[in-house]
Write a protein that holds these residues in place. Structure first.
Motif, mmCIF file in Angstrom:
data_model
loop_
_atom_site.group_PDB
_atom_site.id
_atom_site.type_symbol
_atom_site.label_atom_id
_atom_site.label_comp_id
_atom_site.label_asym_id
_atom_site.label_seq_id
_atom_site.Cartn_x
_atom_site.Cartn_y
_atom_site.Cartn_z
ATOM 1 N N GLN A 139 0.827 -1.208 0.000
ATOM 2 C CA GLN A 139 0.000 0.000 0.000
ATOM 3 C C GLN A 139 0.863 1.260 0.000
ATOM 4 N N LYS A 140 1.963 1.218 0.738
ATOM 5 C CA LYS A 140 2.890 2.362 0.737
ATOM 6 C C LYS A 140 3.506 2.551 -0.642
ATOM 7 N N GLU A 141 3.783 1.435 -1.308
ATOM 8 C CA GLU A 141 4.360 1.498 -2.655
ATOM 9 C C GLU A 141 3.351 2.077 -3.637
ATOM 10 N N ILE A 142 2.081 1.715 -3.486
ATOM 11 C CA ILE A 142 1.021 2.260 -4.338
ATOM 12 C C ILE A 142 0.943 3.773 -4.161
ATOM 13 N N ILE A 143 1.005 4.226 -2.911
ATOM 14 C CA ILE A 143 0.952 5.665 -2.631
ATOM 15 C C ILE A 143 2.114 6.386 -3.305
ATOM 16 N N ASP A 144 3.301 5.826 -3.210
ATOM 17 C CA ASP A 144 4.485 6.433 -3.833
ATOM 18 C C ASP A 144 4.317 6.541 -5.342
ATOM 19 N N ILE A 145 3.752 5.497 -5.952
ATOM 20 C CA ILE A 145 3.534 5.500 -7.403
ATOM 21 C C ILE A 145 2.530 6.581 -7.778
ATOM 22 N N LYS A 189 1.742 9.312 -6.088
ATOM 23 C CA LYS A 189 2.347 10.632 -5.876
ATOM 24 C C LYS A 189 3.219 11.037 -7.058
ATOM 25 N N LYS A 190 3.936 10.058 -7.600
ATOM 26 C CA LYS A 190 4.897 10.343 -8.662
ATOM 27 C C LYS A 190 4.250 10.497 -10.033
ATOM 28 N N TYR A 191 3.204 9.694 -10.308
ATOM 29 C CA TYR A 191 2.659 9.656 -11.667
ATOM 30 C C TYR A 191 1.199 10.098 -11.773
ATOM 31 N N GLN A 192 0.634 10.650 -10.721
ATOM 32 C CA GLN A 192 -0.794 10.995 -10.739
ATOM 33 C C GLN A 192 -1.163 11.994 -11.831
ATOM 34 N N PRO A 193 -2.398 11.909 -12.370
ATOM 35 C CA PRO A 193 -3.354 10.822 -12.158
ATOM 36 C C PRO A 193 -2.904 9.554 -12.892
#
Length: 200
Positions: free
Chosen positions: A7-13, A15-19
């Motif tokens: 879940q932390k990794e998903i958040i990092d992804i 943050k970096k590539y949103q949306p």
């Protein structure tokens, strides 16, 4: 609630590539979108991520770890110069198991119903004894700070077998640090948080 590493990794992804879509997140983690469905549900339920149709996931800025300040209640306090008798009146009228003693908003003591019962059943004149005679003082007070995680605070409640914790903020006056009481964390606060999570 503590997040998993995934879940932390998903958040990092996000943050970096949103949306970014769920499918794209899955591709970066080498997992299918359906395998991540539970993680997405938890992260959106906790208001860490937001999902927009045809756009994808965005990070909405909430801290990943629930803080004490997010769920604490107001502090229940009395002044240090009150008597044991007056303290008993306060603790029962406010229907709490523990009351915090302050001196100019500074936390200086804690007293529980059990402490008051012990002295009340003796032959002492509780109307003449100041509460600061029997209260628990620093450094023996168990407390939490407002930015501590709820998880760490729950561990303190369990480890010390207590019903509530004073929530403090470290402040400084004339070069001297002191603990200003700003809230109260109880088992009821924790239960409400747990119920909110279960009802999502």
């Amino acid at each position: 609630m503590t997040l998993t590493d995934r879940q932390k990794e998903i958040i990092d992804i996000v943050k970096k590539y949103q949306p970014i879509t769920g499918k794209e997140i899955g591709e970066r983690l080498f997992l299918t979108r359906s395998a991540l469905r539970t993680d997405f549900s938890i992260l959106t339920g906790m208001k860490i991520l937001e999902s927009k149709p045809k756009i994808g996931y965005t990070y909405i800025g909430k801290d990943e770890t629930e803080k004490v300040k997010d769920i604490m209640g107001p502090p229940i306090t009395i002044d240090t110069n009150l008597s044991v008798y007056e303290t008993i009146i306060n603790i029962f009228s406010k229907d709490v198991g523990t009351i915090f003693i302050t001196d100019n908003d500074q936390l200086v003591g804690v007293v529980s119903r059990k402490d008051l019962l012990k002295i009340a059943i003796g032959k002492t004149d509780i109307d003449k004894i100041p509460i600061n005679v029997i209260m628990t003082r620093m450094p023996n007070i168990i407390y939490v700070e407002e930015n501590d995680s709820v998880l760490d605070s729950v561990k303190k409640l369990i480890a010390h077998q207590i019903d509530s914790l004073p929530v403090v903020r470290v402040e400084e006056k004339n070069g001297i640090k002191f603990l200003k009481i700003v809230g109260r964390l109880t088992k009821t606060n924790i239960t409400k948080l747990f119920m909110e999570f279960l009802s999502k």
